[in-house]
Design an enzyme around this catalytic site. Structure first.
Site, mmCIF file in Angstrom:
data_model
loop_
_atom_site.group_PDB
_atom_site.id
_atom_site.type_symbol
_atom_site.label_atom_id
_atom_site.label_comp_id
_atom_site.label_asym_id
_atom_site.label_seq_id
_atom_site.Cartn_x
_atom_site.Cartn_y
_atom_site.Cartn_z
ATOM 1 N N LYS A 118 9.528 1.118 -0.604
ATOM 2 C CA LYS A 118 9.747 2.180 -1.596
ATOM 3 C C LYS A 118 10.986 1.908 -2.447
ATOM 4 O O LYS A 118 10.985 2.129 -3.650
ATOM 5 C CB LYS A 118 9.881 3.540 -0.894
ATOM 6 C CG LYS A 118 8.592 3.980 -0.218
ATOM 7 C CD LYS A 118 8.781 5.246 0.585
ATOM 8 C CE LYS A 118 9.600 5.062 1.832
ATOM 9 N NZ LYS A 118 8.954 4.310 2.916
ATOM 10 N N ASP A 166 8.743 1.792 5.714
ATOM 11 C CA ASP A 166 9.076 0.391 5.419
ATOM 12 C C ASP A 166 8.073 -0.266 4.486
ATOM 13 O O ASP A 166 7.870 -1.485 4.538
ATOM 14 C CB ASP A 166 9.182 -0.441 6.715
ATOM 15 C CG ASP A 166 10.104 0.208 7.725
ATOM 16 O OD1 ASP A 166 11.175 0.660 7.312
ATOM 17 O OD2 ASP A 166 9.737 0.275 8.913
#
Ligand code: IMP
Length: 423
Positions: A16, A13
């Site tokens: 990306k 998380d």
């Protein structure tokens, strides 16, 4: 051309999806190499938020080719939903999305097995996304799995039945309450498989080799984060694939000496979803503020994420394991307004001060040693140039760079593509 890697350095998380989307213009090919629909990569542009689970984050760019590599596990049902969501964007999917024949399929019974396995663990549960990831990789390493390439063979349904029957026996063995109607699940599954079969299947290692040889630029997009790696993460509270740099070699068939830049992404603080140790976790107002301002809810499961200060010991470990050459710091805007920022620079470990990640980082073994840095008040979300960053933020970044010995090249100040500052 070398293949560049983009990897999350924490517990997933990190953002990306946004960075791949921002960087895609520099690459001809974006390739996913591990994980599956447990990932939720969020992209935001033109006022619309998109969440991708299996499809690489380059799909919205006009020219990028997107590859789902052999190391990925694909749930045809979720994949079909992702494709359905893309219809309204009028993307010419066929030439832009290629699937490795060697990628393994997540069957409906893999999801059920995941649920049964988690239920049987009681309090020790991992907090899995329950997408069937663990059982599918177990069948892969157990040499029982069904691969995308099998769908081109006449006997794949027999293989399917054999494996699904075995899974049903295993579910009974767990002796937990998992309700299901397999006939119903299979209707969706077989329909979704037909959709998947309309896409182009490739021998992705050969495709990538030829692409490299002809000078194409390639970005490998990691999923989850280094601390969820099956070998180097906080085992057993990890996912079932290699999320670190080496995973790109095995998950795409790229030789180690063909890897170029390793782009490491981290949040300016730390989050974790699911169970497992988290030395810098906050249970106070500061943690709640990070969760609220950072909108820390899982993109795949909607679960609240646990929040805490930046852990430089863990980050340094991830930088080392991956050979990171450039850093990207996400969600700097979320820290605006904190008077003081804490950064964990060492651990108290069984009475000693240590600077590396030890075997056990559970609360009873490890407590964080913090360095305090000055915070900043300025709202960062409207900034667009490095020279507009407040001095205290520059000091924060310099402190990290000195400790990690890698430059921070991008600072993200909001979810939109445009809220990206290059240094
Ligand atoms: P699984 O991979 O779904 O079995 O989940 C194993 C652990 O990894 C759980 O703690 C999940 O919350 C975590 N996890 C899996 N995928 C992600 C992700 O994409 N982001 C953050 N955590 C994840």
């Amino acid at each position: 051309m070398a293949v560049d890697l983009l990897l999350g350095l924490q517990w997933g998380d990190e953002g990306k999806g946004k960075i791949v989307d921002v960087l895609t213009k520099n690459y001809d090919i974006i390739a996913r190499f591990q994980g599956g629909p447990n990932a939720g990569h969020t992209l935001e542009f033109d006022g619309i938020k998109h969440v991708l689970h299996t499809i690489p984050s380059g799909i919205f760019h006009p020219n990028a080719v997107n590859i789902v590599g052999n190391g990925v596990v694909i749930d045809p049902v979720i994949f079909k939903k992702e494709l359905d969501n893309l219809v309204k964007f009028d993307i010419d999917i066929l030439p832009k999305l290629l699937i490795s024949r060697k990628a393994h399929l997540i069957l409906p019974t893999h999801r059920l097995l995941d649920a049964a396995s988690e239920a049987s663990k009681g309090k020790a549960k991992i907090g899995s996304t329950l997408k069937g990831i663990g059982p599918t990789y177990m069948d892969k390493t157990g040499r029982n799995g069904i691969r995308v390439g099998d769908l081109e063979m006449d006997d794949w349904k027999e293989k399917y039945r054999h494996l699904a029957d075995k899974h049903e026996a295993m579910i009974k063995f767990y002796d937990v309450d998992v309700q299901y109607d397999l006939n119903e699940l299979e209707v969706d599954f077989f329909k979704a498989v037909e959709e998947l079969k309309k896409l182009t299947f490739i021998d992705s290692e050969e495709y990538i080799y030829q692409a490299q040889a002809s000078g194409k630029t390639i970005l490998a997009e990691g999923a989850q984060g280094s601390l969820l790696d099956i070998d180097f993460g906080t085992y057993p509270f990890v996912t079932s694939s290699n999320t670190t740099a080496a995973g790109a070699c095995t998950g795409l068939g790229v030789a180690p000496n063909r890897i170029g830049e390793v782009l490491g992404i981290f949040k300016a603080y730390t989050t974790r979803v699911g169970s497992g140790p988290f030395p810098t976790e906050l249970f106070d107002e500061d943690g709640k503020t990070m969760a609220r301002v950072g909108n820390e809810f899982g993109a795949t499961t909607g679960r609240a994420r646990r929040c805490g200060w930046l852990d430089l010991v863990a980050l340094k470990y991830a930088v080392q394991v991956n050979g990171v050459t450039q850093l990207m710091m996400m969600k700097a805007d979320v820290l605006s307004g904190f008077k003081t920022l804490k950064v964990c620079t060492a651990y108290n470990y069984k009475g000693k001060t240590i600077h590396h990640l030890p075997y056990n980082i559970e609360e009873q073994n490890v407590s964080p040693v913090y360095t305090e840095l000055k915070g900043w008040d300025k709202d960062l979300t409207g900034l667009s140039a490095a020279d507009e960053l407040p001095e205290a933020l520059n000091d924060y970044i310099t402190f990290l760079e000195e400790n990690l010995e890698v430059p921070v090249k991008i600072v993200s100040v909001g979810p939109d593509r445009t809220q990206t500052i290059y240094r």
